[in-house]
Design a protein around this motif. Structure first.
Motif, mmCIF file in Angstrom:
data_model
loop_
_atom_site.group_PDB
_atom_site.id
_atom_site.type_symbol
_atom_site.label_atom_id
_atom_site.label_comp_id
_atom_site.label_asym_id
_atom_site.label_seq_id
_atom_site.Cartn_x
_atom_site.Cartn_y
_atom_site.Cartn_z
ATOM 1 N N ASP A 1 0.801 -1.225 0.000
ATOM 2 C CA ASP A 1 0.000 0.000 0.000
ATOM 3 C C ASP A 1 0.834 1.276 0.000
ATOM 4 O O ASP A 1 0.285 2.377 -0.001
ATOM 5 N N LEU A 2 2.163 1.131 0.008
ATOM 6 C CA LEU A 2 3.024 2.310 -0.056
ATOM 7 C C LEU A 2 2.971 2.917 -1.457
ATOM 8 O O LEU A 2 2.630 2.236 -2.429
ATOM 9 N N PRO A 3 3.318 4.206 -1.587
ATOM 10 C CA PRO A 3 3.423 4.793 -2.924
ATOM 11 C C PRO A 3 4.376 3.976 -3.788
ATOM 12 O O PRO A 3 5.347 3.401 -3.291
ATOM 13 N N SER A 4 4.092 3.917 -5.076
ATOM 14 C CA SER A 4 4.817 3.002 -5.965
ATOM 15 C C SER A 4 6.331 3.206 -5.932
ATOM 16 O O SER A 4 7.092 2.228 -5.933
ATOM 17 N N ALA A 5 6.796 4.457 -5.888
ATOM 18 C CA ALA A 5 8.241 4.710 -5.881
ATOM 19 C C ALA A 5 8.880 4.136 -4.626
ATOM 20 O O ALA A 5 9.935 3.490 -4.686
ATOM 21 N N SER A 6 8.261 4.367 -3.468
ATOM 22 C CA SER A 6 8.788 3.838 -2.211
ATOM 23 C C SER A 6 8.721 2.316 -2.202
ATOM 24 O O SER A 6 9.639 1.644 -1.719
ATOM 25 N N ARG A 7 7.627 1.774 -2.725
ATOM 26 C CA ARG A 7 7.465 0.322 -2.738
ATOM 27 C C ARG A 7 8.557 -0.337 -3.584
ATOM 28 O O ARG A 7 9.156 -1.335 -3.170
ATOM 29 N N ARG A 8 8.830 0.211 -4.753
ATOM 30 C CA ARG A 8 9.859 -0.378 -5.619
ATOM 31 C C ARG A 8 11.233 -0.318 -4.956
ATOM 32 O O ARG A 8 12.020 -1.269 -5.045
ATOM 33 N N LYS A 9 11.514 0.798 -4.277
ATOM 34 C CA LYS A 9 12.802 0.931 -3.589
ATOM 35 C C LYS A 9 12.938 -0.118 -2.494
ATOM 36 O O LYS A 9 13.986 -0.765 -2.353
ATOM 37 N N LEU A 10 11.868 -0.313 -1.730
ATOM 38 C CA LEU A 10 11.910 -1.294 -0.654
ATOM 39 C C LEU A 10 11.986 -2.719 -1.196
ATOM 40 O O LEU A 10 12.653 -3.571 -0.624
ATOM 41 N N GLU A 11 11.297 -2.978 -2.290
ATOM 42 C CA GLU A 11 11.362 -4.314 -2.881
ATOM 43 C C GLU A 11 12.790 -4.661 -3.297
ATOM 44 O O GLU A 11 13.234 -5.806 -3.148
ATOM 45 N N LYS A 12 13.529 -3.671 -3.794
ATOM 46 C CA LYS A 12 14.934 -3.902 -4.143
ATOM 47 C C LYS A 12 15.758 -4.194 -2.894
ATOM 48 O O LYS A 12 16.636 -5.070 -2.896
ATOM 49 N N LEU A 13 15.479 -3.461 -1.804
ATOM 50 C CA LEU A 13 16.191 -3.718 -0.551
ATOM 51 C C LEU A 13 15.874 -5.117 -0.023
ATOM 52 O O LEU A 13 16.756 -5.814 0.484
ATOM 53 N N ILE A 14 14.620 -5.512 -0.119
ATOM 54 C CA ILE A 14 14.221 -6.854 0.335
ATOM 55 C C ILE A 14 14.965 -7.923 -0.456
ATOM 56 O O ILE A 14 15.444 -8.911 0.111
ATOM 57 N N ASP A 15 15.095 -7.726 -1.767
ATOM 58 C CA ASP A 15 15.795 -8.700 -2.604
ATOM 59 C C ASP A 15 17.292 -8.725 -2.295
ATOM 60 O O ASP A 15 17.941 -9.768 -2.436
ATOM 61 N N LYS A 16 17.848 -7.577 -1.859
ATOM 62 C CA LYS A 16 19.279 -7.528 -1.533
ATOM 63 C C LYS A 16 19.581 -8.184 -0.191
ATOM 64 O O LYS A 16 20.692 -8.663 0.017
ATOM 65 N N GLU A 17 18.618 -8.174 0.730
ATOM 66 C CA GLU A 17 18.837 -8.745 2.064
ATOM 67 C C GLU A 17 17.740 -9.787 2.332
ATOM 68 O O GLU A 17 16.794 -9.543 3.076
ATOM 69 N N PRO A 18 17.869 -10.941 1.703
ATOM 70 C CA PRO A 18 16.772 -11.921 1.730
ATOM 71 C C PRO A 18 16.603 -12.604 3.078
ATOM 72 O O PRO A 18 17.525 -12.701 3.879
#
Length: 244
Positions: free
Chosen positions: A101-118
């Protein structure tokens, strides 16, 4: 720092997702996992998380056992029941769902962080215990999430970021400290009336395992009792075979 805080919230978000979905009425839409992950990573039926995982299997074996000191299975955590274990891929999907539910820009940034620190795996368990043995008439509910990260440094970083976030928002009160656990923190919701719901959030890292305990009960919530359970859960991870 902001990215670390948000990522920590996403790590702990497995529990947030289930709590947010708990009040949905019958027939309401429910979230589903993406397509089945690689063979060997999913649940016993090959289609989802393991429910009621047997003792000795992965992270579930590190949970305080049901029946300890009157702790019984608590409310269902959405469609996962009161006891579930997830593969790394499923845990990642839950983390991403928690930020949808976060704004799309913030969500995409966090998704990249999640993928970097699995997350390598996750287990969740819900408990309920009557307070009659503690001179209280109410029931207190605990949700425990154990997340295995890549290494102890990642687990400590996530715990520190989440606890720092709770301290910075200036809403939660400081809860009891955990003896012998300088990095463990518990935070309590503001005191309310007897009919209000009190909440406690506790987070710590034990090795590469991030431990999150959330608790709810009618106010005033007993922070000392919550901290006692939290300490028992941390000790259980240190020594899985010990009696709690």
């Amino acid at each position: 720092m902001a990215g670390s805080v948000l990522l920590a919230c996403a790590v702990v978000g497995g529990t947030v997702v289930t709590v947010r979905g708990a009040d949905r009425g019958h027939g309401s839409p429910t979230w589903k996992f993406p397509e089945t992950p690689a063979e060997g990573e999913d649940g016993a039926d090959g289609k989802g998380p393991r429910k009621g995982a047997a003792a000795g299997s992965g992270l579930s074996a590190l949970m305080v056992p049901f029946g300890t000191d009157g702790f019984q299975p608590g409310p269902d955590m959405r469609e996962f029941g009161s006891d579930a274990e997830f593969s790394g891929a499923q845990a990642t999907a839950l983390r991403k769902e928690s930020i949808k539910d976060l704004p799309s820009a913030s969500r995409r940034k966090l998704e990249k962080l999640i993928d970097k620190e699995p997350v390598k795996g996750m287990a969740m368990r819900s408990y309920a215990v009557a307070w009659s043995d503690y001179n209280r008439k109410d029931t207190i509910v605990f949700d425990v999430t154990l997340s295995r990260l890549e290494n102890p440094t990642a687990a400590r970083r996530s715990a520190t970021a989440f606890n720092g976030f709770l301290a910075a928002v200036d809403v939660f009160r400081k809860g009891p400290r955990i003896e012998g656990r300088p990095d463990a923190r518990c935070s309590l919701s503001p005191k309310g009336e007897a009919e209000d719901l009190g909440v406690a959030l506790c987070t710590a890292a034990v090795g590469d395992v991030l431990v999150s305990v959330s608790s709810a009960a009618p106010d005033p919530i007993d922070g000392t009792f919550v901290a006692k359970f939290f300490a028992a859960q941390l000790a259980r991870i240190d020594d899985p075979g010990q009696a709690v």
